[in-house]
Design a protein around this motif. Structure first.
Motif, mmCIF file in Angstrom:
data_model
loop_
_atom_site.group_PDB
_atom_site.id
_atom_site.type_symbol
_atom_site.label_atom_id
_atom_site.label_comp_id
_atom_site.label_asym_id
_atom_site.label_seq_id
_atom_site.Cartn_x
_atom_site.Cartn_y
_atom_site.Cartn_z
ATOM 1 N N VAL A 1 -7.554 -17.565 13.523
ATOM 2 C CA VAL A 1 -8.592 -18.556 13.843
ATOM 3 C C VAL A 1 -7.974 -19.922 14.137
ATOM 4 O O VAL A 1 -8.380 -20.601 15.089
ATOM 5 C CB VAL A 1 -9.633 -18.638 12.704
ATOM 6 C CG1 VAL A 1 -10.689 -19.686 13.024
ATOM 7 C CG2 VAL A 1 -10.288 -17.285 12.497
ATOM 8 N N PHE B 1 -12.770 -18.219 1.843
ATOM 9 C CA PHE B 1 -13.281 -18.206 3.216
ATOM 10 C C PHE B 1 -14.725 -18.703 3.321
ATOM 11 O O PHE B 1 -15.275 -18.773 4.402
ATOM 12 C CB PHE B 1 -13.201 -16.790 3.800
ATOM 13 C CG PHE B 1 -11.840 -16.439 4.328
ATOM 14 C CD1 PHE B 1 -11.439 -16.868 5.583
ATOM 15 C CD2 PHE B 1 -10.954 -15.694 3.577
ATOM 16 C CE1 PHE B 1 -10.190 -16.555 6.080
ATOM 17 C CE2 PHE B 1 -9.695 -15.377 4.062
ATOM 18 C CZ PHE B 1 -9.310 -15.817 5.318
ATOM 19 N N ILE C 1 -11.098 -14.211 -1.259
ATOM 20 C CA ILE C 1 -12.351 -13.967 -0.536
ATOM 21 C C ILE C 1 -13.238 -15.218 -0.543
ATOM 22 O O ILE C 1 -13.717 -15.660 0.497
ATOM 23 C CB ILE C 1 -13.079 -12.751 -1.131
ATOM 24 C CG1 ILE C 1 -12.252 -11.487 -0.819
ATOM 25 C CG2 ILE C 1 -14.483 -12.615 -0.559
ATOM 26 C CD1 ILE C 1 -12.635 -10.282 -1.628
ATOM 27 N N LEU D 1 -6.366 -12.625 8.048
ATOM 28 C CA LEU D 1 -7.727 -12.917 8.491
ATOM 29 C C LEU D 1 -7.908 -14.359 8.959
ATOM 30 O O LEU D 1 -8.766 -14.638 9.793
ATOM 31 C CB LEU D 1 -8.723 -12.622 7.358
ATOM 32 C CG LEU D 1 -8.872 -11.148 6.987
ATOM 33 C CD1 LEU D 1 -9.721 -11.005 5.735
ATOM 34 C CD2 LEU D 1 -9.505 -10.374 8.134
ATOM 35 N N HIS E 1 0.822 -1.219 0.000
ATOM 36 C CA HIS E 1 0.000 0.000 0.000
ATOM 37 C C HIS E 1 0.853 1.265 0.000
ATOM 38 O O HIS E 1 0.536 2.235 -0.666
ATOM 39 C CB HIS E 1 -0.906 0.019 1.249
ATOM 40 C CG HIS E 1 -2.242 -0.590 1.010
ATOM 41 N ND1 HIS E 1 -3.267 0.080 0.396
ATOM 42 C CD2 HIS E 1 -2.713 -1.823 1.265
ATOM 43 C CE1 HIS E 1 -4.325 -0.715 0.301
ATOM 44 N NE2 HIS E 1 -4.016 -1.877 0.825
#
Lengths: 540, 127
Positions: A216, A299, A296, A212, A184
């Motif tokens: 978990v 998931f 994406i 992300l 970025h």
């Protein structure tokens, strides 16, 4: 070599800028950290590979030729744990990604160099725990640690192994965070998002999954530890838990983890295919966004691992449909690489052989995935060798082929030396043949009903098992050949020059090996990626 | 970095609030709030103690994220990143519940056992 004015030895570069163990162990140079990772994961690859060879040797005879059934259980568990968490997940991101992300975007280092070094230390601590578990008797739960077996019944080193995986997860998170911020914030002037090499897009998508998903798996293994040590009922139904809850939480990370393994490979592929067909990539934007789409959608599909484990069939229906969806961006990539080859000026250097191998093997792995995403066929194929063959086609046929292709492609940049091309092409062929001989028979075995994770099998399966074991020995030799000639080339290989492939990209505009600061002056980018039309196919 | 300087007073205030909320969580654990019966199939019985505990936890979490982690003063991009984390947590929870709550619907779940009482007299009649 023409175009190489100063011999590599006499110029200061990141390798000879300082000497001594301390200069490596305390380095914050992303290129040196990449090499630290390269050494560590190569070691883990051969440890994990050793377990695989032992397994295949054992399965030469229907009653098992080598080890006790309990030991066999430990062999496949340790193979899975080491290969997934300590080789495949960090493979391309931590080595090629670490080396190339700053160079490809025209930066002098990652955004957080010290965090980068910390991630390697965390990886080493995690790996040490897992290797301790191997030495202390091993673990027999399977790499998936399914409860309640892992939490209540197994008498093996579950806690050290899980702790090792838990700790190593943080190194993934830090790497992902570093890449996202770097991409970025640190792109060179003129390097807009749609001028980025597709390898960077793939790294970005992978980093999203790192950040992300990894927390978990960490919390899942933490809960597993709580149940095992303190008997708090979370997953074991005998004390009020739900074993399928463990599988939900485990696969919420571990399915996206499959894409952590393959997405970077796809990024490497886009670089190799364009360079060795001297063409701009077909459909840049589609390939770029397909990486994000895969990240994406990955998931949303985890339940397809649980079609036969007691999950509601209504949830199964949804997961099945979503699993089919992920085939779309994957196919976009394969079709676009193939379209890039069309009318290209193709050359068959070693990296390209790996890339072409990837296309075939990944396609087979992907298409057999559709069998498993279908609810009905999955009932027959679940828990059989068909699954084993399917995911090895993705992870070994796909990810490892791309990793080796990438290592061969950027090796001259990393070391400043060329390897013997004939040996490299030969190794690529040996690996391709060995791989198919190992895993294709397993599709047939699985279809015929041979379950995975068994130390013995009925006699009629022996021929296919012997074929698979023979293939594994060829594959093993295939992996040893590059290890030998790449190490040889560091000392004896011919000087490579800054851009031996005539490739596009900022990393090829620096000397080989690059100086510590990568670029004397930060480059200004005025062209799109893969502008091979303006190179004219020049090769040094 | 946002560059925003947060006064120590705010940090102390949040710290005290977090301690107070922890005490509150412990306190309400000793009170039985009973259950809420919604009459809706999937979520018929809701244990209110859990609802209260989770609500307090949510408030504590927001205080930490907004003030200790400076998200309140951060750029839009950082806020999006933080919210993305929660979006994915929501995916994990909702898809898992999609399984958990509909498991009873599966005709196979009670399959043969459920059908048996209905079929048994028929079989007896035939014999």
């Amino acid at each position: 070599m023409p175009g190489q004015e100063i011999p590599a030895e006499s110029r200061v570069n990141y390798l000879n800028a300082s000497y001594g163990v301390k200069s490596w162990l305390l380095t914050t140079d992303h290129k040196r950290i990449a090499l630290l990772y390269l050494g560590s994961i190569t070691l883990m690859f051969f440890v994990g590979g050793f377990f695989a060879v032992m397994m295949r040797l054992h399965l030469i005879e229907p009653q098992g030729a080598l080890v006790a059934p309990e030991t066999y259980n430990k062999l496949f568990t340790m193979h899975g744990v080491i290969m997934v968490f300590f080789f495949l997940v960090p493979s391309i991101p931590a080595t090629l990604g670490n080396f190339l992300v700053p160079m490809m975007i025209g930066a002098r280092d990652l955004a957080f160099p010290r965090l980068n070094l910390l991630s390697w230390y965390i990886y080493i601590i995690g790996a040490a725990f897992t290797l301790y578990a191997v030495i202390s008797g091993g673990v027999d739960t399977g790499w998936t640690f399914y409860t309640p077996y892992s939490s209540t019944f197994s008498h093996t080193s579950v806690i050290p192994t899980a702790l090792g995986v838990f700790i190593t997860g943080f190194s993934s998170i830090l790497t992902g965070l570093n890449f996202v911020v770097t991409i970025h914030k640190m792109r060179a002037p003129g390097l807009t998002w749609f001028r980025l090499p597709l390898f960077i897009w793939a790294m970005y998508a992978t980093s999203i999954i790192f950040i992300l998903g990894t927390p978990v798996i960490a919390i899942t293994l933490f809960l597993l530890g709580l149940e095992r040590l303190l008997h708090i009922g979370i997953f074991d139904p005998a004390i009020g838990g739900d074993p399928i809850l463990f599988q939900h939480m485990f696969w919420f990370y571990s399915h996206p983890a499959v894409y952590i393994m393959i997405l970077p490979g796809m990024g490497v592929m886009s670089e190799l295919i364009t360079c060795f067909s001297r063409k701009r990539i077909f459909g840049y934007t589609f390939v770029a966004f397909s990486s994000l789409a895969i990240a994406i959608i990955s998931f949303l599909v985890w339940g397809h691992h649980m079609f036969v484990t007691g999950q509601s069939i209504y949830a199964g229906l949804i997961f099945s449909v979503l699993s089919f969806l992920v085939a779309i961006p994957s196919a976009v990539k394969v079709f676009n690489w193939t379209a890039t080859l069309y009318k290209g000026s193709i050359s068959y250097d070693a990296p390209m052989l790996y890339a072409l191998g990837f296309i075939g093997l990944f396609t087979m792995g992907g298409l057999t995935g559709l069998f498993l995403a279908s609810l009905a066929t999955d009932v027959h194929l679940s828990g059989t060798y068909f699954i084993v063959a399917h995911f090895h086609y993705i992870m070994v046929g796909g990810a490892v082929m791309a990793y080796l292709g990438g290592i061969h492609f950027w090796w001259p940049k990393i070391t400043g030396r060329m390897y013997p091309d004939g040996w490299a092409r030969f190794a690529a062929l040996v690996i391709f043949v060995g791989f198919n001989l190992t895993f294709f028979p397993q599709f047939v075995l699985g279809y015929l009903g041979m379950p995975r994770r068994y130390a013995v099998y009925p006699g009629e399966f022996q021929v296919l098992n012997v074929m698979s074991s023979a293939g594994a020995s060829i594959l093993g030799i295939g992996y040893l050949i590059p290890l030998i000639y790449l190490l040889w080339s560091i000392r004896y290989g011919p000087i490579a020059g800054p851009n031996p492939w005539g490739a596009k990209g900022l990393e090829w505009e620096t000397p080989s090996p690059p100086p510590t600061e990568n670029f004397e002056e930060i480059p200004v980018v005025t062209q799109d990626a893969y502008d091979y039309a303006n190179v004219g196919g020049s090769r040094v | 970095m946002s560059g925003h300087v947060v006064p120590v007073k705010t940090y102390l205030g949040i710290f005290v609030a977090l301690l107070a909320l922890t005490a509150l969580t412990t306190g309400v654990a000793f009170v039985d709030f009973g259950e809420l019966h919604t009459g809706i199939g999937l979520v018929d019985v809701i244990p209110l103690n859990t609802v209260v505990a989770l609500t307090i936890a949510l408030v504590k979490m927001l205080l930490v994220i907004l003030f200790f982690m400076h998200v309140k003063y951060s750029s839009g991009l950082t806020k999006i990143v933080v919210m993305t984390g929660f979006l994915f947590l929501a995916i994990l929870v909702s898809f898992t519940l999609a399984d958990e709550l509909t498991r009873g619907w599966s005709p196979e779940a009670g399959g043969w056992n459920t059908a048996l009482p209905a079929i048994l007299p028929l079989i007896r009649g035939l014999c």
